[in-house]
Design a protein around this motif. Structure first.
Motif, PDB file in Angstrom:
ATOM      1  N   VAL A  63       0.981  -1.266   0.038  1.00 27.70           N
ATOM      2  CA  VAL A  63      -0.138  -0.039  -0.443  1.00 27.70           C
ATOM      3  C   VAL A  63       0.830   1.092   0.051  1.00 27.70           C
ATOM      4  N   LEU A  64       0.487   2.345  -0.841  1.00 25.91           N
ATOM      5  CA  LEU A  64       1.793   3.172  -1.082  1.00 25.91           C
ATOM      6  C   LEU A  64       1.410   4.889  -1.072  1.00 25.91           C
ATOM      7  N   LEU A  65       0.760   5.351  -0.212  1.00 29.84           N
ATOM      8  CA  LEU A  65       0.231   6.921   0.138  1.00 29.84           C
ATOM      9  C   LEU A  65       0.934   7.751   0.311  1.00 29.84           C
ATOM     10  N   THR A  66       0.307   8.974  -0.485  1.00 31.40           N
ATOM     11  CA  THR A  66       1.103  10.062  -1.289  1.00 31.40           C
ATOM     12  C   THR A  66       0.000  11.100  -0.447  1.00 31.40           C
ATOM     13  N   LEU A  67       0.333  12.375  -1.201  1.00 34.96           N
ATOM     14  CA  LEU A  67       0.320  13.565  -1.695  1.00 34.96           C
ATOM     15  C   LEU A  67      -0.724  13.400  -2.004  1.00 34.96           C
TER      16      LEU A  67
END
Length: 115
Positions: A34-38
Motif C-alpha cells: 500500500v502506497l500513500l502520498t499527497l
C-alpha cells in the motif's frame, strides 16, 4: 530465514540509489504493498513504479541525501532531501511497515522548491 526490518530497509535504499527499481520491487516489496502520498492512494508494484516515475520527472538526475534513518520493530522512517537541475526536494519523509521480509506499506512526503 526472513530478513530483518533493517536488512530490508537498507537493501531498498541501496537498490534505489543505484537505480535498480525492478530488483527492489522483487526483493523488498510485497506484491500488494500500500502506497500513500499527497497525490495517491494506491497499491501494488505499479503504484511504486508510478511514484518512482513521478519523482524522476520532478527531480531529473537528482542527488539524494539521507538525513536520518530510524527502525523500530516492523517500522522504518527515512528523512531525506534531494537536489536536481530544476527543483529541490526538502522535508522528505518516507515511512515504512515491513512484515515477513517485505515492505507492505509506504508513505511518502516531500516539498518541491525551485533549485
Amino acid at each position: 530465514m526472513l530478513r530483518s526490518t533493517s536488512e530490508v530497509f537498507d537493501s531498498h535504499l541501496n537498490l534505489r540509489i543505484n537505480g535498480d527499481l525492478e530488483r527492489d520491487l522483487v526483493e523488498n516489496y510485497s506484491e500488494d504493498v500500500v502506497l500513500l502520498t499527497l497525490n495517491s492512494n494506491m497499491s501494488g508494484h505499479e503504484a511504486i513504479r508510478a511514484s518512482a516515475a513521478r519523482l524522476a520527472e520532478q527531480l531529473p538526475g537528482a542527488r539524494f541525501e539521507f538525513m536520518a534513518k530510524q527502525v523500530s520493530g516492523p517500522y522504518a522512517l527515512l528523512i531525506w532531501r534531494a537536489t536536481s537541475q530544476g527543483y529541490d526536494a526538502v522535508e522528505g519523509a518516507d515511512s515504512f511497515v515491513i512484515e515477513a521480509g517485505k515492505i507492505v506499506f509506504q508513505s511518502i512526503h516531500y516539498k518541491l522548491v525551485a533549485g
